[in-house]
Design a protein around this motif. Structure first.
Motif, mmCIF file in Angstrom:
data_model
loop_
_atom_site.group_PDB
_atom_site.id
_atom_site.type_symbol
_atom_site.label_atom_id
_atom_site.label_comp_id
_atom_site.label_asym_id
_atom_site.label_seq_id
_atom_site.Cartn_x
_atom_site.Cartn_y
_atom_site.Cartn_z
ATOM 1 N N GLU A 148 101.855 112.363 40.709
ATOM 2 C CA GLU A 148 102.438 113.433 41.520
ATOM 3 C C GLU A 148 102.216 114.822 40.931
ATOM 4 O O GLU A 148 102.313 115.829 41.637
ATOM 5 N N PHE A 149 101.892 114.896 39.644
ATOM 6 C CA PHE A 149 101.661 116.201 39.015
ATOM 7 C C PHE A 149 100.469 116.911 39.669
ATOM 8 O O PHE A 149 100.496 118.121 39.904
ATOM 9 N N VAL A 150 99.411 116.151 39.951
ATOM 10 C CA VAL A 150 98.218 116.734 40.568
ATOM 11 C C VAL A 150 98.548 117.274 41.954
ATOM 12 O O VAL A 150 98.146 118.380 42.323
ATOM 13 N N THR A 151 99.318 116.497 42.711
ATOM 14 C CA THR A 151 99.707 116.924 44.054
ATOM 15 C C THR A 151 100.502 118.221 44.014
ATOM 16 O O THR A 151 100.271 119.136 44.815
ATOM 17 N N LEU A 152 101.431 118.317 43.080
ATOM 18 C CA LEU A 152 102.233 119.531 42.945
ATOM 19 C C LEU A 152 101.352 120.742 42.665
ATOM 20 O O LEU A 152 101.488 121.792 43.298
ATOM 21 N N VAL A 153 100.433 120.597 41.727
ATOM 22 C CA VAL A 153 99.580 121.723 41.337
ATOM 23 C C VAL A 153 98.669 122.147 42.483
ATOM 24 O O VAL A 153 98.517 123.344 42.765
ATOM 25 N N GLU A 154 98.055 121.174 43.150
ATOM 26 C CA GLU A 154 97.154 121.513 44.249
ATOM 27 C C GLU A 154 97.901 122.195 45.399
ATOM 28 O O GLU A 154 97.310 122.935 46.178
ATOM 29 N N ARG A 155 99.209 121.953 45.474
ATOM 30 C CA ARG A 155 100.039 122.628 46.484
ATOM 31 C C ARG A 155 100.535 123.990 46.011
ATOM 32 O O ARG A 155 101.187 124.715 46.757
ATOM 33 N N GLY A 156 100.243 124.327 44.749
ATOM 34 C CA GLY A 156 100.709 125.587 44.202
ATOM 35 C C GLY A 156 102.140 125.544 43.714
ATOM 36 O O GLY A 156 102.751 126.577 43.433
ATOM 37 N N LYS A 157 102.694 124.327 43.558
ATOM 38 C CA LYS A 157 104.067 124.169 43.076
ATOM 39 C C LYS A 157 104.050 123.910 41.573
ATOM 40 O O LYS A 157 103.740 122.801 41.121
ATOM 41 N N VAL A 158 104.368 124.913 40.770
ATOM 42 C CA VAL A 158 104.303 124.746 39.317
ATOM 43 C C VAL A 158 105.626 125.048 38.619
ATOM 44 O O VAL A 158 105.756 124.811 37.418
ATOM 45 N N THR A 159 106.605 125.564 39.335
ATOM 46 C CA THR A 159 107.941 125.789 38.780
ATOM 47 C C THR A 159 108.971 125.467 39.860
ATOM 48 O O THR A 159 108.620 125.228 41.014
ATOM 49 N N GLY A 160 110.238 125.457 39.460
ATOM 50 C CA GLY A 160 111.304 125.235 40.433
ATOM 51 C C GLY A 160 111.958 123.872 40.305
ATOM 52 O O GLY A 160 111.498 122.992 39.560
ATOM 53 N N LEU A 161 113.056 123.695 41.020
ATOM 54 C CA LEU A 161 113.864 122.481 40.930
ATOM 55 C C LEU A 161 113.087 121.229 41.313
ATOM 56 O O LEU A 161 113.187 120.192 40.646
ATOM 57 N N GLU A 162 112.308 121.303 42.383
ATOM 58 C CA GLU A 162 111.521 120.136 42.811
ATOM 59 C C GLU A 162 110.588 119.677 41.705
ATOM 60 O O GLU A 162 110.490 118.480 41.402
ATOM 61 N N VAL A 163 109.913 120.618 41.080
ATOM 62 C CA VAL A 163 108.974 120.300 40.003
ATOM 63 C C VAL A 163 109.714 119.696 38.808
ATOM 64 O O VAL A 163 109.280 118.693 38.234
ATOM 65 N N GLU A 164 110.849 120.282 38.443
ATOM 66 C CA GLU A 164 111.615 119.781 37.301
ATOM 67 C C GLU A 164 112.088 118.353 37.536
ATOM 68 O O GLU A 164 112.056 117.522 36.618
ATOM 69 N N GLU A 165 112.501 118.037 38.754
ATOM 70 C CA GLU A 165 112.969 116.678 39.057
ATOM 71 C C GLU A 165 111.833 115.669 38.956
ATOM 72 O O GLU A 165 112.006 114.562 38.422
ATOM 73 N N VAL A 166 110.656 116.043 39.447
ATOM 74 C CA VAL A 166 109.501 115.145 39.374
ATOM 75 C C VAL A 166 109.088 114.926 37.918
ATOM 76 O O VAL A 166 108.869 113.792 37.482
ATOM 77 N N VAL A 167 109.004 116.001 37.149
ATOM 78 C CA VAL A 167 108.594 115.903 35.746
ATOM 79 C C VAL A 167 109.603 115.086 34.943
ATOM 80 O O VAL A 167 109.229 114.241 34.123
ATOM 81 N N GLU A 168 110.878 115.291 35.176
ATOM 82 C CA GLU A 168 111.921 114.524 34.496
ATOM 83 C C GLU A 168 111.755 113.035 34.769
ATOM 84 O O GLU A 168 111.879 112.193 33.859
ATOM 85 N N GLY A 169 111.464 112.690 36.002
ATOM 86 C CA GLY A 169 111.298 111.285 36.370
ATOM 87 C C GLY A 169 110.181 110.596 35.611
ATOM 88 O O GLY A 169 110.283 109.413 35.271
ATOM 89 N N TYR A 170 109.138 111.331 35.330
ATOM 90 C CA TYR A 170 108.002 110.748 34.621
ATOM 91 C C TYR A 170 108.150 110.780 33.095
ATOM 92 O O TYR A 170 107.698 109.865 32.400
#
Length: 281
Positions: A148-170
């Motif tokens: 999911e990290f690649v998907t976030l980056v390609e969408r331009g999502k690199v900070t914020g609550l959504e990103v933190e929750e995904v990173v925490e999960g992994y």
């Protein structure tokens, strides 16, 4: 081959711009080409044979049509699938991130616990496991695929609550086992380094091999006497295989990351798509 020929990098998308930044800094007087295979991203879930086929088509085009003098595979999945065979198949020097990344991680670890995060393709290939174990038998390796990290980056999502929750999960499991060094085994992941550092802990070393790859490129070109001998400001050209598959949000993030006033991509017909002259800014 002329010493004035360009250096080329390619990735499965546009995440490899993290490596391109290092190469641009290392070679201000060299022409640099970045190619992102946005038509086929992400490479991570694809079979290695398929990824190898994409890589060979790209490399062949870069050599035969664009006359490049050195190729950097700015993608860990493509490196794991194609690097060793490509080095034997093509005459132009070709390098990837796995070896320099492994060396840097071993140099940094104190407790001999190294975490490796990457795409499913890179993790399943065990490319980093093999390279690290060749260099040190004592290191414990804790690997985690983070698609999911690649998907976030390609969408331009690199900070914020959504990103933190995904990173925490992994990364929670890697934090719990106490890794003191975390190898970012995908060229997209440095965009998330701020959040990754927050989640994994401030004392954990984050390793990204982009800088080491740029230095290795200089050493190779210097040994071959292929460094540009014509004083000039090097050009920077950015291509993709599918303009329609680029996030405008990512373009903004990439432009800021590279420190450019504008970041314009053009479409390159490597995979028999029409050559479009317009770009996006």
């Amino acid at each position: 081959m002329k010493s004035s020929n360009p250096i080329a990098l390619f990735d499965s998308g546009v995440g490899g711009l993290t490596v391109t930044k290092e190469v641009m800094n290392e070679f201000p007087d060299e022409d640099v080409i970045h190619f992102g295979d946005t038509l086929h991203l992400p490479y991570g879930p694809r079979p290695q044979k398929e990824v190898r086929g994409f890589a060979f088509e790209i490399i062949d085009y870069l050599i035969e049509i664009l006359n490049v003098k050195l190729i950097i595979i700015a993608c860990n999945t493509a490196t794991a699938a194609a690097l060793k065979i490509a080095q034997d198949k093509f005459e132009v020097p070709i390098i990837g991130p796995v070896k320099p990344g492994a060396k840097a991680a071993i140099k940094k670890t104190k407790n001999q616990k190294i975490g490796v995060i990457a795409t499913k393709g890179t993790i399943s290939s065990k490319a980093y496991h093999k390279e690290i174990k060749l260099l040190s038998k004592e290191v414990e390796i804790f690997a985690k695929a983070c698609p999911e990290f690649v998907t976030l980056v390609e969408r331009g999502k690199v900070t914020g609550l959504e990103v933190e929750e995904v990173v925490e999960g992994y990364l929670a499991s890697l934090r719990e086992v106490g890794v003191d060094t975390l190898l970012l085994g995908c060229t997209h992941f440095p965009y998330l380094s701020q959040v990754i550092q927050k989640v994994i802990g401030p004392d954990v070393n984050l390793i990204y091999p982009g800088r080491e790859m740029a230095i290795q490129a200089r050493e190779i070109l210097s040994a071959l006497d292929d460094l540009n001998k014509q004083p000039k400001i090097g050009s920077r050209t950015f291509y993709v295989s599918d303009l329609d598959n680029i996030s405008y949000d990512f373009v903004k993030v990439g432009r800021e990351f590279l420190g450019l006033d504008e970041l314009q991509f053009k479409e390159l017909p490597i995979f028999d798509k029409p050559n479009l002259t317009q770009g996006i800014k």
